[in-house]
Design a protein around this motif. Structure first.
Motif, PDB file in Angstrom:
ATOM      1  N   ASN A 151       0.970   4.110  -2.860  1.00  0.00           N
ATOM      2  CA  ASN A 151       0.831   5.538  -2.545  1.00  0.00           C
ATOM      3  C   ASN A 151       1.983   6.336  -3.149  1.00  0.00           C
ATOM      4  OD1 ASN A 151      -1.535   5.183  -1.087  1.00  0.00           O
ATOM      5  ND2 ASN A 151      -0.468   4.905   0.867  1.00  0.00           N
ATOM      6  N   GLN A 160      -3.691  -1.580  -6.454  1.00  0.00           N
ATOM      7  CA  GLN A 160      -4.544  -1.496  -5.274  1.00  0.00           C
ATOM      8  C   GLN A 160      -5.607  -2.596  -5.297  1.00  0.00           C
ATOM      9  OE1 GLN A 160      -4.415   0.480  -2.397  1.00  0.00           O
ATOM     10  NE2 GLN A 160      -5.963  -1.036  -1.838  1.00  0.00           N
ATOM     11  N   LYS A 208       0.833  -1.204   0.000  1.00  0.00           N
ATOM     12  CA  LYS A 208       0.000   0.000   0.000  1.00  0.00           C
ATOM     13  C   LYS A 208       0.869   1.255   0.000  1.00  0.00           C
ATOM     14  CE  LYS A 208      -4.109  -1.892   2.267  1.00  0.00           C
ATOM     15  NZ  LYS A 208      -4.949  -1.882   3.498  1.00  0.00           N
ATOM     16  N   GLN A 209       1.944   1.228   0.770  1.00  0.00           N
ATOM     17  CA  GLN A 209       2.858   2.375   0.789  1.00  0.00           C
ATOM     18  C   GLN A 209       3.497   2.573  -0.581  1.00  0.00           C
ATOM     19  OE1 GLN A 209       5.642   1.699   3.964  1.00  0.00           O
ATOM     20  NE2 GLN A 209       4.138   2.085   5.579  1.00  0.00           N
ATOM     21  N   ARG A 211       1.180   6.928  -6.725  1.00  0.00           N
ATOM     22  CA  ARG A 211       0.177   7.999  -6.861  1.00  0.00           C
ATOM     23  C   ARG A 211       0.822   9.376  -6.691  1.00  0.00           C
ATOM     24  NH1 ARG A 211      -3.539   4.435  -3.735  1.00  0.00           N
ATOM     25  NH2 ARG A 211      -5.092   3.622  -5.204  1.00  0.00           N
ATOM     26  N   GLU A 212       1.734   9.494  -5.736  1.00  0.00           N
ATOM     27  CA  GLU A 212       2.414  10.777  -5.523  1.00  0.00           C
ATOM     28  C   GLU A 212       3.250  11.158  -6.738  1.00  0.00           C
ATOM     29  OE1 GLU A 212       4.636  10.224  -1.979  1.00  0.00           O
ATOM     30  OE2 GLU A 212       2.870  10.227  -0.651  1.00  0.00           O
TER      31      GLU A 212
END
Length: 270
Positions: free
Chosen positions: A61, A88, A57-58, A64-65
């Motif tokens: 993320n 995801q 998940k990290q 996404r960033e």
């Protein structure tokens, strides 16, 4: 249902029956050990899976960033966003798989150990106790002095009552053994089959997800091939331009050096 221990044989309390009982008890003891080990391994696998999902998940993320930072490049932004969504979704599939592992392996086998094996152990305790009582009654009856009728009658009555109790207990014990031996097959296979079906569903979902993603990946692959060609051409062009500029700078420096030298000569001659 396969009969592991014969009912008629148990009533005789024969050496064959005792040997059979000993073999079954050893097998059940080993079964409990293997099931406990499998449950512990399953718990470890689930915990490791949860840690993997958390780390994944990290990572998603982070993608996404990076996509948000690339808003000026629509191809990068849209592609990374789509990839993050797909990854995801795979995390969600993994979560479902680990939940199913907990239900089908951990919970189901733990229940079998706690309930069915507990009943077996309780029946075994009663059987061991009544066996000892029967053995003591046999010894007492054999040692009763024949010249004392009341002691002989007492020992005989105790032996008769103990034998009746033994027959009742041993029949229950054998029934519990045979039921357990039959149920172990269904419980173990049902647990593992459920777990394997969970894997089948997991891989089907993953296949469907990436089948939908494949056209985009194929398109990007073609674009990247062209980008490699374009980048190589741009590199050659820039190297050529760099070389040209260096040559111009060298010529200019050479001209300046020549002028400085001539000025120096003129100054010396004057």
């Amino acid at each position: 249902m396969k009969i592991t221990v014969d009912f008629e044989e148990c009533l005789k309390d024969s050496p064959r029956f005792r040997a059979n009982i000993e073999e079954v008890e050893g097998d059940v003891c080993e079964l409990e050990s293997k099931l406990d080990k499998l449950v512990k391994l399953c718990i470890g696998m689930i915990d490791a899976g949860k840690a993997y999902n958390a780390a994944n998940k990290q990572f998603v993320n982070g993608i996404r960033e990076l996509a948000q930072q690339s808003t000026k490049d629509e191809v990068i932004e849209s592609s990374l966003t789509k990839f993050a969504e797909s990854l995801q979704e795979m995390i969600n599939y993994h979560t479902i798989l680990f939940d199913q592992a907990q239900r089908s392996i951990k919970t189901q086998l733990q229940t079998f150990v706690k309930d069915d094996l507990r009943k077996f152990k309780e029946a075994k305790k009663q059987f061991d106790k009544v066996s000892e009582e029967k053995e003591a009654a046999l010894i007492k009856n054999a040692q009763a002095p024949r010249n004392k009728q009341h002691e002989v009658e007492e020992a005989t009555n105790i032996l008769t009552a103990t034998r009746k109790c033994f027959r009742h207990i041993v029949l229950d014990y054998v029934l519990q053994i045979n039921v357990l031996q039959s149920k172990r097959r269904s419980e173990i296979l049902k647990s593992m089959l459920s777990f394997m079906h969970a894997h089948l569903t997991f891989f089907h979902q993953g296949y469907d997800l990436f089948s939908e993603l494949q056209p985009l990946m194929k398109l990007l692959g073609g674009q990247l091939d062209q980008l490699v060609v374009d980048a190589a051409k741009e590199k050659r062009d820039m190297e050529q331009k760099h070389s040209t500029i260096q040559q111009k700078i060298f010529r200019r420096l050479h001209n300046v050096w020549y002028l400085v030298r001539e000025i120096g000569r003129l100054s010396y001659s004057m």
